[in-house]
Design an enzyme around this catalytic site. Structure first.
Site, PDB file in Angstrom:
ATOM      1  N   ASN A 208       0.851  -1.202   0.000  1.00  0.00           N
ATOM      2  CA  ASN A 208       0.000   0.000   0.000  1.00  0.00           C
ATOM      3  C   ASN A 208       0.884   1.248   0.000  1.00  0.00           C
ATOM      4  O   ASN A 208       2.105   1.145   0.036  1.00  0.00           O
ATOM      5  CB  ASN A 208      -0.952  -0.023   1.201  1.00  0.00           C
ATOM      6  CG  ASN A 208      -0.187  -0.132   2.509  1.00  0.00           C
ATOM      7  OD1 ASN A 208       0.593   0.746   2.852  1.00  0.00           O
ATOM      8  ND2 ASN A 208      -0.386  -1.232   3.230  1.00  0.00           N
ATOM      9  N   ASP A 277      -3.965  -6.316   4.896  1.00  0.00           N
ATOM     10  CA  ASP A 277      -4.983  -7.178   5.509  1.00  0.00           C
ATOM     11  C   ASP A 277      -4.972  -8.587   4.910  1.00  0.00           C
ATOM     12  O   ASP A 277      -5.419  -9.536   5.541  1.00  0.00           O
ATOM     13  CB  ASP A 277      -6.367  -6.553   5.344  1.00  0.00           C
ATOM     14  CG  ASP A 277      -6.552  -5.365   6.287  1.00  0.00           C
ATOM     15  OD1 ASP A 277      -5.959  -5.393   7.382  1.00  0.00           O
ATOM     16  OD2 ASP A 277      -7.275  -4.413   5.920  1.00  0.00           O
ATOM     17  N   LYS A 287       9.381 -17.176 -10.542  1.00  0.00           N
ATOM     18  CA  LYS A 287       8.646 -16.068 -11.156  1.00  0.00           C
ATOM     19  C   LYS A 287       7.456 -16.603 -11.967  1.00  0.00           C
ATOM     20  O   LYS A 287       7.608 -17.558 -12.737  1.00  0.00           O
ATOM     21  CB  LYS A 287       9.607 -15.306 -12.080  1.00  0.00           C
ATOM     22  CG  LYS A 287       8.984 -14.113 -12.728  1.00  0.00           C
ATOM     23  CD  LYS A 287       9.920 -13.462 -13.726  1.00  0.00           C
ATOM     24  CE  LYS A 287       9.116 -12.496 -14.580  1.00  0.00           C
ATOM     25  NZ  LYS A 287       9.861 -12.060 -15.757  1.00  0.00           N
ATOM     26  N   PHE A 321      -4.305   3.104  14.819  1.00  0.00           N
ATOM     27  CA  PHE A 321      -4.661   4.091  13.805  1.00  0.00           C
ATOM     28  C   PHE A 321      -5.863   3.564  13.047  1.00  0.00           C
ATOM     29  O   PHE A 321      -6.014   2.351  12.872  1.00  0.00           O
ATOM     30  CB  PHE A 321      -3.493   4.321  12.837  1.00  0.00           C
ATOM     31  CG  PHE A 321      -2.516   5.346  13.342  1.00  0.00           C
ATOM     32  CD1 PHE A 321      -1.721   5.074  14.446  1.00  0.00           C
ATOM     33  CD2 PHE A 321      -2.409   6.579  12.720  1.00  0.00           C
ATOM     34  CE1 PHE A 321      -0.832   6.032  14.929  1.00  0.00           C
ATOM     35  CE2 PHE A 321      -1.518   7.539  13.189  1.00  0.00           C
ATOM     36  CZ  PHE A 321      -0.730   7.266  14.290  1.00  0.00           C
ATOM     37  N   LYS A 335     -13.261   0.280  15.993  1.00  0.00           N
ATOM     38  CA  LYS A 335     -11.921  -0.309  16.142  1.00  0.00           C
ATOM     39  C   LYS A 335     -11.446  -0.200  17.592  1.00  0.00           C
ATOM     40  O   LYS A 335     -10.830  -1.121  18.129  1.00  0.00           O
ATOM     41  CB  LYS A 335     -10.921   0.380  15.201  1.00  0.00           C
ATOM     42  CG  LYS A 335     -11.047  -0.150  13.784  1.00  0.00           C
ATOM     43  CD  LYS A 335     -10.213   0.569  12.769  1.00  0.00           C
ATOM     44  CE  LYS A 335     -10.734   0.177  11.385  1.00  0.00           C
ATOM     45  NZ  LYS A 335     -10.200   0.915  10.290  1.00  0.00           N
ATOM     46  N   LYS A 339     -10.878  -3.756  19.182  1.00  0.00           N
ATOM     47  CA  LYS A 339      -9.467  -4.123  19.379  1.00  0.00           C
ATOM     48  C   LYS A 339      -8.996  -3.821  20.804  1.00  0.00           C
ATOM     49  O   LYS A 339      -7.820  -3.969  21.112  1.00  0.00           O
ATOM     50  CB  LYS A 339      -8.583  -3.418  18.338  1.00  0.00           C
ATOM     51  CG  LYS A 339      -8.944  -3.789  16.888  1.00  0.00           C
ATOM     52  CD  LYS A 339      -7.887  -3.360  15.888  1.00  0.00           C
ATOM     53  CE  LYS A 339      -8.357  -3.610  14.462  1.00  0.00           C
ATOM     54  NZ  LYS A 339      -7.310  -3.451  13.458  1.00  0.00           N
TER      55      LYS A 339
END
Ligand code: CTP
Length: 397
Positions: A208, A277, A287, A321, A335, A339
């Site tokens: 990301n 995730d 490859k 975060f 969250k 969490k």
């Protein structure tokens, strides 16, 4: 960060004197009022005009010119300074200071100051290893002088080895640390940063846009404020922070292992990393070659590291975060509860100036007690300070 701080920057005569210009720029950019003192030898390498222009203060080098002024210049400067940096510091100036000699403006002002003194040596590798130099450095350390050690590298004299001036950015970090309040002394802080990479085959991966800047800013700020900091970082282009134990990892599973090993000894855990995730179910050993058929990649869920920490929560203060593009507060609160966190830093990553790969962020801080604090657009360094302020306040209760 250094607004209102009075700093003396002493520049001595070495080829690295030009790097003091960069250090000065970092100090003034952070808001410090910097007074540059140069030795005569330093002026052979860089002109005072450069330092004068950047510091917007006159550059001093003459002991007696200053004495002719209304106040005794070097004493007034020495009194006013909150920090004295000598960069680069030659073997000569270090030798003089170690023996209490004060035969020019720079050494006289150091003798007269009560401010902490930070020395960044730069010299030839053989001089650096000379037992006489080593004795002088040890003596100064014993008297409370602070050092930013030089690094290995190609030296201007043609030798390769230790003696190259430390990166100005790291000298700047050391200066910030000396001036910071130590309200995190005694804390052991674990912070994660950056993206993770989930490999598809030996040359491809899923990841990301996280730059790691927020986590690194938190690690730097907490270390300055006295915490012992471990930074677990996914792949980034950032320089490892000064004074911070940094562990480089690549995948979410590696990050998980590194976090779990260290979390029990931590008093504060901040999970700023953008953990992938999902990962490919199978990582191809060779490859993948293209074919005419569509390629379907099967993904499996990665472990949620923060959730695992929350479930096994003991004493540590847990900060997560939440990067959202809609329903910011509702999603972030979910969250926080699911969490089992103490604080969530929630950012709407769809806003300009917020989120991934930029130097600024706009966040809301949601605490376990239900409070929501809305912060303005801040640089990631400023935001790191605010998050730590909030943690300190919440921990006090
Ligand atoms: N996190 C984690 N391990 C994961 C995923 C996320 O530790 N596998 C942590 C992140 O470091 C962050 C927090 O969980 O502190 C929230 O991450 P985010 O991606 O915003 O949320 P998710 O919980 O993954 O939920 P969703 O993707 O559904 O928004």
């Amino acid at each position: 960060m250094l607004k209102g701080k009075e700093i003396i920057l002493g520049v001595t005569g070495g080829i690295a004197a030009y790097k003091a210009v960069e250090l000065l720029r970092l100090l003034t950019k952070a808001g410090a009022n910097v007074h540059v003192l140069m030795t005569k030898a330093a002026m052979e390498f860089v002109t005072p005009l450069t330092f004068q222009t950047l510091s917007m203060n006159p550059v001093h080098s003459e002991l007696f010119n200053l004495i002719a002024e209304r106040e005794i210049g070097h004493i007034a400067l020495a009194d006013r300074a909150q920090l004295f940096i000598i960069a680069p510091a030659t073997a000569n100036v270090i030798g003089k200071l170690a023996h209490g000699l004060a035969d020019d403006l720079l050494t006289t002002t150091v003798m007269a100051t009560k401010a902490p003194v930070l020395i960044a040596p730069a010299m030839n590798v053989n001089m650096y290893q000379n037992p006489l130099y080593r004795e002088n450095e040890t003596r100064l350390r014993q008297h409370g002088f602070h050092f930013v050690d030089p690094v290995q590298g190609m030296l201007a004299c043609g030798w390769e080895g230790e003696g190259k001036l430390q990166d100005p950015q790291l000298i700047f970090e050391a200066a910030l640390a000396l001036l910071a309040r130590k309200d995190l002394a005694g804390e052991r802080l674990l912070v994660t940063a950056g993206p993770t990479r989930e490999e598809i085959d030996p040359i491809r991966y899923i990841s990301n846009y996280s730059s790691g800047k927020m986590g690194y800013a938190l690690a730097r700020a907490a270390s300055r404020r006295g915490a012992r900091v471990t930074l677990i970082s996914g792949p980034t282009c950032l320089q490892e922070p000064w004074g911070v134990e940094t562990i480089q990892v690549t995948s979410a599973e590696e990050m998980r292992q590194a976090v779990l090993v260290r979390s029990a000894a931590s008093t504060i855990v901040i999970k700023a990393a953008a953990v992938a995730d999902y990962r490919p179910k199978v990582r191809a050993a060779e490859k993948l070659k293209k074919t005419d058929q569509p390629l379907i990649l099967e993904l499996v869920k990665n472990p949620d590291i923060l959730e695992e920490l929350g479930k096994a929560k003991q004493g540590a203060f847990l900060v997560g975060f939440a990067a959202e593009t809609f329903d910011l507060v509702r999603n972030a609160r979910k969250k926080l509860t699911e969490k089992n966190l103490d604080l969530v830093v929630a950012n709407d990553v769809s806003q300009p100036g917020a989120g991934f790969n930029v130097d600024t962020n706009i966040v809301k801080l949601l605490a376990r007690d239900g409070s929501v604090e809305e912060l303005p657009l801040l640089t990631k360094d400023e935001l790191a300070e605010q998050i730590l302020d909030r943690i300190v306040a919440l921990k006090k209760g």
